[in-house]
Motif scaffolding. Sequence first.
Motif, PDB file in Angstrom:
ATOM      1  N   UNK A   1       0.812  -1.220   0.000  1.00 30.63           N
ATOM      2  CA  UNK A   1       0.000   0.000   0.000  1.00 30.63           C
ATOM      3  C   UNK A   1       0.844   1.267   0.000  1.00 30.63           C
ATOM      4  N   UNK A   2       1.961   1.242   0.734  1.00 29.61           N
ATOM      5  CA  UNK A   2       2.827   2.420   0.775  1.00 29.61           C
ATOM      6  C   UNK A   2       3.542   2.625  -0.556  1.00 29.61           C
ATOM      7  N   UNK A   3       3.902   1.528  -1.222  1.00 24.55           N
ATOM      8  CA  UNK A   3       4.543   1.641  -2.536  1.00 24.55           C
ATOM      9  C   UNK A   3       3.626   2.368  -3.511  1.00 24.55           C
ATOM     10  N   UNK A   4       2.350   1.973  -3.520  1.00 30.61           N
ATOM     11  CA  UNK A   4       1.412   2.612  -4.449  1.00 30.61           C
ATOM     12  C   UNK A   4       1.277   4.107  -4.165  1.00 30.61           C
ATOM     13  N   UNK A   5       1.301   4.470  -2.899  1.00 30.94           N
ATOM     14  CA  UNK A   5       1.210   5.891  -2.540  1.00 30.94           C
ATOM     15  C   UNK A   5       2.426   6.657  -3.049  1.00 30.94           C
ATOM     16  N   UNK A   6       3.601   6.069  -2.924  1.00 28.39           N
ATOM     17  CA  UNK A   6       4.829   6.747  -3.352  1.00 28.39           C
ATOM     18  C   UNK A   6       4.847   6.945  -4.865  1.00 28.39           C
ATOM     19  N   UNK A   7       4.365   5.939  -5.607  1.00 27.97           N
ATOM     20  CA  UNK A   7       4.334   6.071  -7.062  1.00 27.97           C
ATOM     21  C   UNK A   7       3.326   7.135  -7.474  1.00 27.97           C
ATOM     22  N   UNK A   8       2.145   7.102  -6.881  1.00 27.47           N
ATOM     23  CA  UNK A   8       1.107   8.084  -7.228  1.00 27.47           C
ATOM     24  C   UNK A   8       1.568   9.510  -6.932  1.00 27.47           C
ATOM     25  N   UNK A   9       2.371   9.668  -5.874  1.00 27.73           N
ATOM     26  CA  UNK A   9       2.884  10.988  -5.504  1.00 27.73           C
ATOM     27  C   UNK A   9       4.146  11.356  -6.288  1.00 27.73           C
ATOM     28  N   UNK A  10       4.574  10.474  -7.216  1.00 23.72           N
ATOM     29  CA  UNK A  10       5.776  10.687  -8.033  1.00 23.72           C
ATOM     30  C   UNK A  10       7.034  10.857  -7.180  1.00 23.72           C
ATOM     31  N   UNK A  11       7.075  10.162  -6.067  1.00 23.17           N
ATOM     32  CA  UNK A  11       8.245  10.233  -5.196  1.00 23.17           C
ATOM     33  C   UNK A  11       9.265   9.138  -5.510  1.00 23.17           C
ATOM     34  N   UNK A  12       8.871   8.177  -6.310  1.00 22.26           N
ATOM     35  CA  UNK A  12       9.799   7.143  -6.757  1.00 22.26           C
ATOM     36  C   UNK A  12       9.572   6.901  -8.247  1.00 22.26           C
ATOM     37  N   UNK A  13      10.562   6.289  -8.896  1.00 20.96           N
ATOM     38  CA  UNK A  13      10.471   6.027 -10.334  1.00 20.96           C
ATOM     39  C   UNK A  13       9.784   4.701 -10.634  1.00 20.96           C
ATOM     40  N   UNK A  14      10.052   3.692  -9.805  1.00 21.88           N
ATOM     41  CA  UNK A  14       9.504   2.360 -10.041  1.00 21.88           C
ATOM     42  C   UNK A  14       9.006   1.795  -8.717  1.00 21.88           C
ATOM     43  N   UNK A  15       7.811   1.253  -8.726  1.00 26.95           N
ATOM     44  CA  UNK A  15       7.280   0.590  -7.542  1.00 26.95           C
ATOM     45  C   UNK A  15       6.903  -0.842  -7.873  1.00 26.95           C
ATOM     46  N   UNK A  16       7.149  -1.741  -6.944  1.00 21.86           N
ATOM     47  CA  UNK A  16       6.730  -3.134  -7.076  1.00 21.86           C
ATOM     48  C   UNK A  16       5.720  -3.417  -5.980  1.00 21.86           C
ATOM     49  N   UNK A  17       4.593  -3.979  -6.355  1.00 20.07           N
ATOM     50  CA  UNK A  17       3.504  -4.181  -5.403  1.00 20.07           C
ATOM     51  C   UNK A  17       2.826  -5.511  -5.670  1.00 20.07           C
ATOM     52  N   UNK A  18       2.338  -6.144  -4.612  1.00 21.46           N
ATOM     53  CA  UNK A  18       1.551  -7.366  -4.782  1.00 21.46           C
ATOM     54  C   UNK A  18       0.067  -7.046  -4.791  1.00 21.46           C
ATOM     55  N   UNK A  19      -0.257  -5.766  -4.782  1.00 23.73           N
ATOM     56  CA  UNK A  19      -1.646  -5.328  -4.848  1.00 23.73           C
ATOM     57  C   UNK A  19      -1.900  -4.593  -6.159  1.00 23.73           C
ATOM     58  N   UNK A  20      -3.016  -4.883  -6.838  1.00 25.93           N
ATOM     59  CA  UNK A  20      -3.348  -4.093  -8.041  1.00 25.93           C
ATOM     60  C   UNK A  20      -3.656  -2.662  -7.638  1.00 25.93           C
TER      61      UNK A  20
END
Length: 316
Positions: free
Chosen positions: A130-149
């Motif tokens: 869940x935190x990975x998805x938040x970071x990607x949506x906020x453009x704080x990281x370039x690539x996120x890997x998540x087990x959640x759609x």
Amino acid sequence: MNIRQLEAFHATMETGSVTRAGEKLGISQPAVSKLLRAFADTCGFQLFVRSGAGLTPTLEARLLAGEVERMFSGTQRIARLADAVRKREWGEVSVAAPAALATRYLAHALAPFLAGQPDLHFTLQSRSSPRVTELVAAQQIDIGLSVLPFDHPHVDAEIIMRFAMVCILPVQHPLAEKQVIEIEELRNEPFISLARDDCSLMSIDRAFQMRGVQKRNRIEVPLSETACGFVANGAGVSIAPPFVGLDYSDQIVRRKLLPEITMDVWLLTPNTRPPSLAAERLGDFVRAAVAPFDQRKAGHQPLSYRADAKIGNLKP
């Protein structure tokens, strides 16, 4: 004063000859002489005096040459940098992934790529899905890997792997002789469980419930790697992704589990700005790194592993 005049002056200082300076710059000797005269007029002092068949720089020219040399060293550095960017060997890339991937596997899998990219600055964060998805949506990281759609207008999501959880056993455990473990066979086994906020726990518990088996939780840990450590030391058995526990390959075995518990890994990227060349290349490398575990690939082998399995060469 313009860059062409500086190039003519720099080439003449390096070669000691107007003719050779012209050859280096790909222009005629008269063209170099004209540029030198214009540069001298701009500077307001003489740059060279004739000495036999050649030119001797004046003291003023020598003083000026040091600064010009530094300037051209800077342009050469820019040229090297541009070449590195073009070849995707330079930049900054940030990745966030669940601990099961970030703690050990990505470090092993991405090290060869990063070793060949000395000008690439890489940041890896271990975060919950869940935190990975938040970071990607906020453009704080370039690539996120998540087990959640994750469905968000500013995020591109791609499934890059579908893997099956495996049963982790001490190498000397009686069940280690079997190639496939059924949930029922874990009924009385002390179980090393993941924390309640782990995204895989619900799927694991559901598999036990489907077979009417009461899971005998003995130890609860926050990370799959920690669970493998307990299993390696004989504290119990566990269920974890197939790419964890790499440091315990001579102490644990991984066995296929029935019923099968599958999970997807999504690669998430911001879509509000184009990715850097470095991020694109790293993304390709991540896809390749997880490919051996992707059950969607043609010819994928059953997930039953020997204890001596190595990264990228897990042996059935």
